[in-house]
Design a protein around this motif. Structure first.
Motif, PDB file in Angstrom:
ATOM      1  N   GLY A  23     -48.461 -14.667  48.242  1.00 44.05           N
ATOM      2  CA  GLY A  23     -47.909 -13.370  48.587  1.00 44.05           C
ATOM      3  C   GLY A  23     -46.528 -13.557  49.181  1.00 44.05           C
ATOM      4  N   PRO A  24     -45.775 -12.469  49.300  1.00 42.97           N
ATOM      5  CA  PRO A  24     -44.447 -12.555  49.894  1.00 42.97           C
ATOM      6  C   PRO A  24     -44.503 -13.159  51.298  1.00 42.97           C
ATOM      7  N   GLY A  25     -43.603 -14.103  51.565  1.00 39.11           N
ATOM      8  CA  GLY A  25     -43.526 -14.691  52.891  1.00 39.11           C
ATOM      9  C   GLY A  25     -44.600 -15.716  53.198  1.00 39.11           C
ATOM     10  N   THR A  26     -45.520 -15.932  52.267  1.00 34.40           N
ATOM     11  CA  THR A  26     -46.591 -16.903  52.488  1.00 34.40           C
ATOM     12  C   THR A  26     -46.125 -18.293  52.093  1.00 34.40           C
ATOM     13  N   LEU A  27     -46.550 -19.264  52.873  1.00 34.71           N
ATOM     14  CA  LEU A  27     -46.175 -20.645  52.612  1.00 34.71           C
ATOM     15  C   LEU A  27     -47.237 -21.306  51.740  1.00 34.71           C
ATOM     16  N   GLY A  28     -46.782 -22.112  50.783  1.00 36.08           N
ATOM     17  CA  GLY A  28     -47.721 -22.811  49.931  1.00 36.08           C
ATOM     18  C   GLY A  28     -47.347 -24.270  49.746  1.00 36.08           C
ATOM     19  N   SER A  36     -38.442 -16.927  48.662  1.00 32.62           N
ATOM     20  CA  SER A  36     -37.685 -17.128  49.892  1.00 32.62           C
ATOM     21  C   SER A  36     -37.720 -18.610  50.234  1.00 32.62           C
ATOM     22  N   SER A  37     -36.989 -18.986  51.278  1.00 31.47           N
ATOM     23  CA  SER A  37     -36.755 -20.397  51.541  1.00 31.47           C
ATOM     24  C   SER A  37     -37.810 -20.976  52.468  1.00 31.47           C
ATOM     25  N   ALA A  38     -38.619 -21.885  51.941  1.00 25.69           N
ATOM     26  CA  ALA A  38     -39.588 -22.577  52.786  1.00 25.69           C
ATOM     27  C   ALA A  38     -38.880 -23.429  53.831  1.00 25.69           C
ATOM     28  N   ALA A  39     -37.707 -23.967  53.476  1.00 24.64           N
ATOM     29  CA  ALA A  39     -36.964 -24.806  54.428  1.00 24.64           C
ATOM     30  C   ALA A  39     -36.540 -23.994  55.649  1.00 24.64           C
ATOM     31  N   THR A  40     -36.139 -22.763  55.428  1.00 22.43           N
ATOM     32  CA  THR A  40     -35.750 -21.894  56.537  1.00 22.43           C
ATOM     33  C   THR A  40     -36.966 -21.535  57.380  1.00 22.43           C
ATOM     34  N   VAL A  41     -38.053 -21.201  56.720  1.00 23.30           N
ATOM     35  CA  VAL A  41     -39.280 -20.855  57.435  1.00 23.30           C
ATOM     36  C   VAL A  41     -39.730 -22.019  58.325  1.00 23.30           C
ATOM     37  N   LEU A  42     -39.611 -23.222  57.792  1.00 24.89           N
ATOM     38  CA  LEU A  42     -40.099 -24.395  58.522  1.00 24.89           C
ATOM     39  C   LEU A  42     -39.049 -25.019  59.424  1.00 24.89           C
ATOM     40  N   GLY A  43     -37.800 -24.649  59.220  1.00 24.42           N
ATOM     41  CA  GLY A  43     -36.728 -25.259  60.006  1.00 24.42           C
ATOM     42  C   GLY A  43     -36.538 -26.729  59.714  1.00 24.42           C
ATOM     43  N   VAL A  44     -36.698 -27.115  58.466  1.00 19.34           N
ATOM     44  CA  VAL A  44     -36.543 -28.536  58.117  1.00 19.34           C
ATOM     45  C   VAL A  44     -35.412 -28.738  57.125  1.00 19.34           C
ATOM     46  N   ARG A  45     -34.958 -29.974  57.095  1.00 18.33           N
ATOM     47  CA  ARG A  45     -33.963 -30.349  56.088  1.00 18.33           C
ATOM     48  C   ARG A  45     -34.231 -31.781  55.639  1.00 18.33           C
ATOM     49  N   ALA A  46     -33.492 -32.211  54.626  1.00 14.99           N
ATOM     50  CA  ALA A  46     -33.722 -33.538  54.060  1.00 14.99           C
ATOM     51  C   ALA A  46     -33.621 -34.594  55.153  1.00 14.99           C
ATOM     52  N   GLY A  47     -34.565 -35.529  55.119  1.00 14.70           N
ATOM     53  CA  GLY A  47     -34.575 -36.605  56.110  1.00 14.70           C
ATOM     54  C   GLY A  47     -35.574 -36.354  57.228  1.00 14.70           C
ATOM     55  N   ASP A  48     -35.921 -35.086  57.454  1.00 14.15           N
ATOM     56  CA  ASP A  48     -36.959 -34.788  58.445  1.00 14.15           C
ATOM     57  C   ASP A  48     -38.318 -35.284  57.949  1.00 14.15           C
TER      58      ASP A  48
END
Lengths: 290, 290, 290
Positions: C234-239, C255-267
């Motif tokens: 669903g919208p906004g749901t993480l998978g 939408s951006s899972a990276a934004t939702v999780l606050g992560v970037r490459a190397g984390d």
């Protein structure tokens, strides 16, 4: 009569990559000259910045193979500035491009100078444009002209002759050399923050520029060492190198000299000797940009 | 049976330039159709913005030479939306592309309409995908199909026939013409801030649009003059021109009309006559975009 | 002796698109190997991020056709890091590229591994550089070497042999599998915000990863469902899906899972089972990235 014998169509604009502008022009080149390899130089020249486009083109010029240069940075579309096709004097040297196509606003002559100077030139007539609308000169005037030249058309078949001495020229980048120092325009800040100056090693020699210099830019005065390459700089240290275009450049190892100095293209920085150069040949290959 | 005879593969997506997505698809085209020239139209369509992609494709369509259009803007990957290959009705006119390949979500039909409308179409079967994983349709479904068409495969060999009347179509851009004015959707804001409207000169004529108009957008009401080109505008002045795609566009000379008006693609602006048009033919070629 | 028989020159760098760097290198390839199709993979690798470049190259590798890979992400230009040309062990398999050219800093081996591992390799000598200045290795060393290989030169004619076992290798992405969970490095955040992990379905199986997992990243703990495709969210749901490169990836629909999780490459993120997996084969093709 200088005719093309194929080669590439070297393509530089300020169209950006988001809109389909550059793509449509590429398509028109393909339609008019099937099989012509289009080599994108860049399309991200700052919008309307003819000077930045002219400098990029002149840096690229010595490395181009045979073909036609198609360059469009054109704040004056819709005015009576001329559209031109210009041959390289002497037919091109060293296997480089033979023709340049673009607006007559100063974009082309510096690169032509690198290759031998402007030779015979013609003015390109306007195009009929879209139904009921105006022309998109890159698509409707310049690309078809470049394609015709690539395909072997004679330059003089493209339009009435133009005296190459009447081509618009930009003012030369500022450079002033005094004993012990020099003032030079920032020609270019690249992706890595390297600051290319309108000065060459000969200018540094004429100024007797020292081994350590003060750099007066927009921000606080900084000290910089003249080094043969990036690898001779510690982290965060400012250096003066000779870059891969044969210009003096202010650089930092893996960080942006432009940010450190607070300068951008068009600014003038001054370098003044603090510690004299040691005798002997100090110049060795420095770190390229990039 | 309409078979390709080479030409180019015209490539448009919302993949952006940072990731290797577009590069991998280009590589797959090369692998499946060695020698096929890939002409990038743009890859910077706003992510998932099918409408923006469809508009860019339809602006480019009249200028494309022979070949295959490969277009992917696809928010619905993984759902049961169809993947399709569609021929241009009548085999393509004017030497343009003969086939379009992409998702059946509205991306393709407007550009097909420009070239004569959708002809015979087929649904593309899914692909096996990465080991243990799913497909990347651009890489695994669309690029191989485009390569096969470019190489001369018959459309009907690619999948089961689809009724072209069942292709998904987007809602037409909003446009409403009244005496003295019109309301039109902003179709596109380009790199230079030019604001292309879903209205053409005929619509302005039908509305009897004046020589000076009020522009009602998101911000304060602004006045704009109808001018044949950018060169007729003073700095900071707003104008209405016919752009290089034959649309009405709001423009400023060397600055962004979109910023001045506070509008972006999808907004609706209204133009209302303030000063009537002078009699006689006022329309001349305006400044292209760009 | 493994000789090229044409194909493409696959080109990946951190040069960006704004400067003419990539364009000049393309031009040099054309000049040295007229007719060589240059296939841009990407030029927007984060400056100096060798790891990101190596990962992009290894994702692209299985999809490349015959030719030469020319890759430059090079924070150590000007130091004594080697410039190398490396053949694919066994001469390349499955019709892929036969040679890689670039800096010996870890950029190339992972992609070579995908294709069969590094075979015979040579060190490329330096180039004379610009008049009075240094070399731009992409332009002056790597592009000419790639062009020579493309044109049929033997690898051993390009420089002295290098033991492929001495090629610099990056540390492997972090991955740790425990019963009920795993910790994995974020390898890549793509344009769409999808978060590719250094874990594959086999790792999830080994961990007995559940149908619903807790995701511990930089921000608050989030819950995510393991789904076969984006369409199941669903919208906004993480998978958690298996992506088109066969990796586990954290995704949101449009939408951006990276934004939702606050992560970037190397984390590093950790996934822990909350709800066990139901028995039976749950894996079906998921939504590709993109």
């Amino acid at each position: 009569v200088t005719r093309q014998t194929g080669g590439s169509v070297f393509f530089l604009t300020d169209y950006g990559y988001t809109d389909e502008f550059a793509g449509v022009v590429r398509a028109v080149v393909q339609r008019c000259a099937p099989g012509a390899p289009v080599v994108d130089l860049t399309h991200d020249v700052e919008p309307f910045d003819v000077r930045a486009g002219a400098l990029a083109l002149s840096r690229a010029a010595p490395h181009l193979g045979p073909g036609v240069v198609l360059a469009v940075v054109d704040p004056d579309v819709g005015t009576d500035r001329r559209a031109v096709a210009v041959s390289v004097a002497g037919g091109g040297t060293g296997g480089g491009p033979r023709h340049f196509v673009g607006p007559d606003n100063g974009l082309l002559p510096w690169a032509l100078d690198v290759l031998g100077g402007p030779g015979p030139a013609v003015a390109l007539p306007g195009a009929p444009g879209a139904p009921g609308g105006p022309t998109f000169d890159g698509r409707d005037v310049f690309a078809p002209a470049a394609a015709r030249l690539w395909s072997g058309s004679a330059l003089e078949d493209l339009g009435p002759a133009v005296d190459p001495d009447t081509l618009v020229r930009l003012t030369a980048p500022r450079l002033s050399v005094q004993p012990g120092g020099l003032e030079a325009e920032v020609q270019w800040v690249d992706r890595f923050g390297n600051v290319q100056l309108a000065a060459r090693p000969d200018d540094a020699d004429a100024a007797g520029l020292g081994a350590v210099v003060e750099v007066h830019g927009a921000g606080p005065v900084r000290s910089a060492r003249r080094v043969p390459s990036f690898a001779h700089l510690g982290p965060g240290t400012l250096g003066v190198v000779v870059d891969a275009n044969g210009h003096l450049a202010l650089v930092c190892d893996r960080s942006s000299a432009a940010t450190v100095l607070g300068v951008r293209a068009g600014d003038v920085v001054s370098l003044r000797t603090v510690v004299p150069a040691r005798p002997g040949p100090a110049r060795r290959p420095g770190r390229p940009a990039p």
